[in-house]
Write an enzyme that holds these catalytic residues in place. Structure first.
Site, PDB file in Angstrom:
ATOM      1  CG  ASP A  78      -0.357  -0.507   2.490  1.00 19.19           C
ATOM      2  OD1 ASP A  78       0.885  -0.434   2.620  1.00 19.19           O
ATOM      3  OD2 ASP A  78      -1.092  -0.974   3.367  1.00 19.19           O
TER       4      ASP A  78
ATOM      5  CG  ASN B  59      -8.699  -2.089  12.078  1.00 19.60           C
ATOM      6  OD1 ASN B  59      -7.713  -2.695  11.642  1.00 19.60           O
ATOM      7  ND2 ASN B  59      -9.216  -1.039  11.464  1.00 19.60           N
TER       8      ASN B  59
ATOM      9  CG  HIS C 268      -5.743  -2.639   8.910  1.00 15.99           C
ATOM     10  ND1 HIS C 268      -5.815  -1.272   9.061  1.00 15.99           N
ATOM     11  CD2 HIS C 268      -4.451  -2.951   9.202  1.00 15.99           C
ATOM     12  CE1 HIS C 268      -4.642  -0.802   9.401  1.00 15.99           C
ATOM     13  NE2 HIS C 268      -3.796  -1.792   9.504  1.00 15.99           N
TER      14      HIS C 268
ATOM     15  CD  GLU D 119      -8.673   0.365   7.852  1.00 17.89           C
ATOM     16  OE1 GLU D 119      -8.580  -0.563   8.681  1.00 17.89           O
ATOM     17  OE2 GLU D 119      -7.974   1.418   7.925  1.00 17.89           O
TER      18      GLU D 119
HETATM   19  P1  PGA Z   1       2.340  -1.685  12.486  1.00 13.63           P
HETATM   20  O1  PGA Z   1       1.145  -1.647  11.457  1.00 13.63           O
HETATM   21  O2  PGA Z   1       3.310  -2.716  11.982  1.00 13.63           O
HETATM   22  O3  PGA Z   1       2.900  -0.309  12.454  1.00 13.63           O
HETATM   23  O4  PGA Z   1       1.749  -2.070  13.813  1.00 13.63           O
HETATM   24  C1  PGA Z   1       0.602  -2.838  10.998  1.00 13.63           C
HETATM   25  C2  PGA Z   1      -0.599  -2.553  10.150  1.00 13.63           C
HETATM   26  O5  PGA Z   1      -1.312  -1.558  10.400  1.00 13.63           O
HETATM   27  O6  PGA Z   1      -0.869  -3.348   9.235  1.00 13.63           O
END
Ligand code: PGA
Length: 247
Positions: free
Chosen positions: A67, A136, A138, A143
């Site tokens: 992304d 959450n 995702h 999402e």
């Molecule tokens: P993080 O993010 O590795 O910074 O915890 C993971 C994500 O949001 O997929």
């Protein structure tokens, strides 16, 4: 879905890095799916170290990142292109143009999204997809509620995601509201998936995934029915699991 729990994050970093070593030894021209965020930073540092030791080469490989934000100025230090250059691309031997990040600056985002999925398919699909996970559930910026056949596309970020990512920005007002995210479909079509889950703040979501059921309200539960998905967790993230679940 397999689950592997390691005492420390450094051990997770090494175990996941060894998956890349093993794949590229067997298939130097492999197609990698790469992730950003706080989670894989140590793993990328381990890959750079292994590259410097001559134990891994990306010279024939290709990669597609999950992304990119939409709406950040070109070259912004919080862009995922910048992150990937800093953490991996500038330190290893990908051929020019072989390591791709979705183009959040494309004049036509919908066309860029279509082209991204087409290029993944033309490359033969993703051999090994690296994932982190949001609080959450995702994966990439898919999402909760995202259908599992969703293609790569522009998405709205959840407020909880913007809050979680605000730590990388000066303040939350700077965090974009949109991103170009690889869809659930190309992610789930990857031949193998490795998901890294590190830290106590991920314990609740990891327990939810391991307990199931698979449901689009928690995108990462899609891994439960993938033929070759492995979760690599550290002990802090696994503290909410029963001994039977850890196995
Ligand atoms: P993080 O993010 O590795 O910074 O915890 C993971 C994500 O949001 O997929």
């Amino acid at each position: 879905m397999k689950l592997m729990v390691f005492p420390t994050a450094a051990q997770v970093d090494d175990a996941v890095a060894q998956r890349f070593v093993a794949l590229l030894e067997k298939k130097p021209q492999a197609v990698l799916g790469l992730a950003t965020g706080g989670t894989p930073v140590g793993m990328y540092a381990r890959l750079v170290e292994l590259y410097r030791q001559g134990r891994i080469s990306f010279a024939k490989a290709r990669s597609f990142n999950l992304d990119e934000y939409i709406g950040l100025p070109e070259g912004h230090p919080c862009s995922y292109l910048h992150y990937m250059r800093e953490n991996l691309f500038d330190h290893v031997d990908f051929a020019p143009g072989a390591a791709r990040v979705p183009d959040g600056h494309a004049a036509d985002i919908a066309a860029a999204a279509l082209a991204y999925d087409r290029d993944i398919a033309l490359a033969g699909g993703i051999d090994l997809q690296l994932l982190g996970i949001g609080h959450n559930g995702h994966i990439a910026f898919n999402e909760p509620g995202t259908p599992w056949d969703s293609p790569t596309r522009a998405v709205q970020l959840d407020e909880s995601t913007r809050r979680a990512n605000a730590r990388f920005f000066e303040d939350i007002s700077q965090v974009p509201t949109q991103a170009l995210s690889m869809g659930m479909k190309p992610i789930l079509q990857a031949k193998s998936i490795v998901m890294m889950v590190l830290g106590a703040d991920k314990a609740d979501i990891l327990a939810r995934i391991v307990a199931g059921p698979a449901d689009a309200s928690v995108p990462a539960t899609a891994l439960l029915s993938h033929p070759d998905a492995t979760v690599y967790a550290d002990a802090a993230a696994a503290r909410g699991l029963t001994s039977r679940e850890v196995g």
